[in-house]
Design a protein around this motif. Sequence first.
Motif, PDB file in Angstrom:
ATOM      1  N   PRO A 261       0.804  -1.232   0.000  1.00 38.67           N
ATOM      2  CA  PRO A 261       0.000   0.000   0.000  1.00 38.67           C
ATOM      3  C   PRO A 261       0.835   1.278   0.000  1.00 38.67           C
ATOM      4  O   PRO A 261       0.453   2.273  -0.619  1.00 38.67           O
ATOM      5  N   GLN A 262       1.995   1.288   0.672  1.00 39.07           N
ATOM      6  CA  GLN A 262       2.780   2.520   0.771  1.00 39.07           C
ATOM      7  C   GLN A 262       3.432   2.919  -0.541  1.00 39.07           C
ATOM      8  O   GLN A 262       3.933   4.034  -0.681  1.00 39.07           O
ATOM      9  N   PHE A 263       3.424   2.007  -1.530  1.00 36.76           N
ATOM     10  CA  PHE A 263       4.051   2.315  -2.817  1.00 36.76           C
ATOM     11  C   PHE A 263       3.025   2.471  -3.938  1.00 36.76           C
ATOM     12  O   PHE A 263       3.389   2.486  -5.110  1.00 36.76           O
ATOM     13  N   VAL A 264       1.762   2.604  -3.573  1.00 36.76           N
ATOM     14  CA  VAL A 264       0.714   2.660  -4.593  1.00 36.76           C
ATOM     15  C   VAL A 264       0.899   3.859  -5.524  1.00 36.76           C
ATOM     16  O   VAL A 264       0.527   3.807  -6.698  1.00 36.76           O
ATOM     17  N   THR A 265       1.509   4.931  -5.025  1.00 34.75           N
ATOM     18  CA  THR A 265       1.669   6.138  -5.845  1.00 34.75           C
ATOM     19  C   THR A 265       2.679   5.968  -6.972  1.00 34.75           C
ATOM     20  O   THR A 265       2.685   6.759  -7.919  1.00 34.75           O
ATOM     21  N   ILE A 266       3.565   4.977  -6.875  1.00 36.65           N
ATOM     22  CA  ILE A 266       4.568   4.788  -7.930  1.00 36.65           C
ATOM     23  C   ILE A 266       4.283   3.553  -8.787  1.00 36.65           C
ATOM     24  O   ILE A 266       5.056   3.235  -9.692  1.00 36.65           O
ATOM     25  N   GLN A 267       3.181   2.867  -8.497  1.00 36.00           N
ATOM     26  CA  GLN A 267       2.884   1.645  -9.252  1.00 36.00           C
ATOM     27  C   GLN A 267       2.658   1.928 -10.734  1.00 36.00           C
ATOM     28  O   GLN A 267       3.077   1.143 -11.593  1.00 36.00           O
ATOM     29  N   ASP A 268       2.018   3.042 -11.051  1.00 34.14           N
ATOM     30  CA  ASP A 268       1.792   3.377 -12.461  1.00 34.14           C
ATOM     31  C   ASP A 268       3.112   3.595 -13.190  1.00 34.14           C
ATOM     32  O   ASP A 268       3.281   3.167 -14.336  1.00 34.14           O
ATOM     33  N   GLN A 269       4.065   4.267 -12.545  1.00 33.91           N
ATOM     34  CA  GLN A 269       5.385   4.477 -13.153  1.00 33.91           C
ATOM     35  C   GLN A 269       6.088   3.148 -13.389  1.00 33.91           C
ATOM     36  O   GLN A 269       6.686   2.927 -14.450  1.00 33.91           O
ATOM     37  N   ILE A 270       6.009   2.273 -12.408  1.00 28.37           N
ATOM     38  CA  ILE A 270       6.673   0.970 -12.518  1.00 28.37           C
ATOM     39  C   ILE A 270       6.032   0.139 -13.617  1.00 28.37           C
ATOM     40  O   ILE A 270       6.720  -0.551 -14.373  1.00 28.37           O
ATOM     41  N   LYS A 271       4.717   0.216 -13.721  1.00 25.86           N
ATOM     42  CA  LYS A 271       4.014  -0.517 -14.782  1.00 25.86           C
ATOM     43  C   LYS A 271       4.510  -0.094 -16.155  1.00 25.86           C
ATOM     44  O   LYS A 271       4.771  -0.919 -17.027  1.00 25.86           O
ATOM     45  N   LYS A 272       4.642   1.218 -16.337  1.00 28.63           N
ATOM     46  CA  LYS A 272       5.082   1.728 -17.631  1.00 28.63           C
ATOM     47  C   LYS A 272       6.517   1.300 -17.940  1.00 28.63           C
ATOM     48  O   LYS A 272       6.835   0.924 -19.064  1.00 28.63           O
ATOM     49  N   ILE A 273       7.376   1.348 -16.931  1.00 29.78           N
ATOM     50  CA  ILE A 273       8.768   0.925 -17.124  1.00 29.78           C
ATOM     51  C   ILE A 273       8.822  -0.559 -17.467  1.00 29.78           C
ATOM     52  O   ILE A 273       9.531  -0.977 -18.384  1.00 29.78           O
ATOM     53  N   ALA A 274       8.069  -1.374 -16.730  1.00 34.43           N
ATOM     54  CA  ALA A 274       8.055  -2.816 -16.972  1.00 34.43           C
ATOM     55  C   ALA A 274       7.514  -3.133 -18.362  1.00 34.43           C
ATOM     56  O   ALA A 274       8.049  -3.990 -19.076  1.00 34.43           O
ATOM     57  N   PHE A 275       6.449  -2.444 -18.732  1.00 34.29           N
ATOM     58  CA  PHE A 275       5.828  -2.680 -20.035  1.00 34.29           C
ATOM     59  C   PHE A 275       6.789  -2.302 -21.156  1.00 34.29           C
ATOM     60  O   PHE A 275       6.887  -2.983 -22.178  1.00 34.29           O
ATOM     61  N   THR A 276       7.544  -1.197 -20.961  1.00 36.06           N
ATOM     62  CA  THR A 276       8.483  -0.723 -21.979  1.00 36.06           C
ATOM     63  C   THR A 276       9.734  -1.585 -22.038  1.00 36.06           C
ATOM     64  O   THR A 276      10.197  -1.955 -23.126  1.00 36.06           O
ATOM     65  N   GLN A 277      10.286  -1.901 -20.883  1.00 36.99           N
ATOM     66  CA  GLN A 277      11.595  -2.570 -20.837  1.00 36.99           C
ATOM     67  C   GLN A 277      11.514  -4.094 -20.955  1.00 36.99           C
ATOM     68  O   GLN A 277      12.471  -4.725 -21.390  1.00 36.99           O
ATOM     69  N   ILE A 278      10.395  -4.687 -20.550  1.00 37.40           N
ATOM     70  CA  ILE A 278      10.262  -6.151 -20.619  1.00 37.40           C
ATOM     71  C   ILE A 278       9.149  -6.548 -21.571  1.00 37.40           C
ATOM     72  O   ILE A 278       9.343  -7.393 -22.447  1.00 37.40           O
ATOM     73  N   GLY A 279       7.976  -5.954 -21.407  1.00 37.71           N
ATOM     74  CA  GLY A 279       6.869  -6.286 -22.298  1.00 37.71           C
ATOM     75  C   GLY A 279       5.605  -6.618 -21.540  1.00 37.71           C
ATOM     76  O   GLY A 279       5.576  -6.688 -20.307  1.00 37.71           O
ATOM     77  N   ASP A 280       4.554  -6.816 -22.289  1.00 35.38           N
ATOM     78  CA  ASP A 280       3.239  -7.118 -21.726  1.00 35.38           C
ATOM     79  C   ASP A 280       3.293  -8.470 -21.006  1.00 35.38           C
ATOM     80  O   ASP A 280       3.707  -9.472 -21.584  1.00 35.38           O
TER      81      ASP A 280
END
Length: 471
Positions: A261-280
């Motif tokens: 829960p304490q990292f919910v504010t950065i989850q969107d950023q991490i999702k975008k990085i993961a999607f870009t750098q690794i893939g769907d």
Amino acid sequence: MPTTQDILQFHFSPTTFQQSAQKIIPITLASLNDHRIDKLQKITEEVGANSFSFSGENLIPQVFRKFKNSINNNNISFERRELRTLTYSLNYSEQNLLPIFSNEYELKHALTLLDLNWRDSFLVGLIDCYLRSWETKFQKSLVQLEQFIANKLENYSGNRSTLISFKNNKRYFNSKNGDLILGDTIAKLNIPIQEATRILGVPESWFDYPYFSKVIVTYYERNKNRISNEIDNLNEVLLTHNSSTTNKRLISKIIIQANQPQFVTIQDQIKKIAFTQIGDPSTVSNWTAFENATEIERSEIIEARNILNEWITQQFINVFFNVCINDERRKKFWLRFASKISSFKVYGPLHTKNMLKRDERIAEYVDARFETVTSKKDVSAFILYIGDYMLIEFSNEGYAFYAYKINSPYKPSLSYQLNSVDDLRNASMPMAIQSDNYYDYFNDEGRLTHRDGNQIWETRFNSWMNKKIFG
């Protein structure tokens, strides 16, 4: 009464004195000195860079073949330039000829040849090979090369800044944990991770070498309590390093950490990085483990993929049940099962797809998860896969929920473009729960409505799912 300063007519102001002192050196002279210092620094950098310059790339194939022939022919000799080229040829291969580095006996022969004709300049090419081969499966060759380099550095007494830097930083070149020590040191000194090459005294272009993979990972692990501040720099670092291994190794750890829960504010950023750098994560091949991954790393990649898939699923459920059908109860019900949903697809008309793509929360994930139907009828279907079941919710309030077993003959085919989401419905299917005056009978497949009766529909859905899917 007059003061001593008044009698002596001496008045001293420390502030005025300090300001005057700042003007002793004229501005023009200070600017000239700064310019000369910058020029000296650039010359120093250029001289250091020249130590790494190598113009013999076109000679590598020729020297490589010559060396292979020399293994069984002692009459073949090498010039100094060829020997320097040989240090850059150890990882080279062509056609059916394997790299010298892959064979510890060939590597020993090459190092012996270099030793007999030794020049300190050979060290740069050998270290280049060493750091490129850091995560090799040929560990005996790596250790052999490490020992050779260590001995040469130990005996070096010259004044070349590059080799002095290598010698002073030898602890970072230890194949057992040198990379971990460097990453830990950079974190403790609060230095940006991009400074790693400068600390080692190697070119910035070497930052994409395998050696720096665990340097980067260790740096972020030591700074994990400050990950919210570091995340902005993460994507740039990974782009510069340009390694799929490091992407999977590091992003997996960060996803697992951020699933709190304490990292919910950065989850969107991490999702975008993961999607870009690794893939769907819906494409399993994107998230397969890299070569030589440890069991811990393999399990972390799997766990991270599942978490990322859950995050994306949660967002789609939120958007679908708000945008396609404003149904808060259905949204809350399916959000509870987001972690159980292995994958999902949305089917509907093109205008619905475009509407979903306008929602920035899911925009970049829509193309991979939305299938258009030819009909323009304003009804969409959300297909969820849990366990051995295909579960379908529709955006029209009058449509029932459908549950098909994956291997069922009733299950609709998705191998072609559907004309309408109505193709996903089968009116001959029984109700998933059938009741008489005394008992409820649970079928393996069937339909359920969202109408409340003696029980609210959520209770009946839960009962069926607990018995058939999770039972």
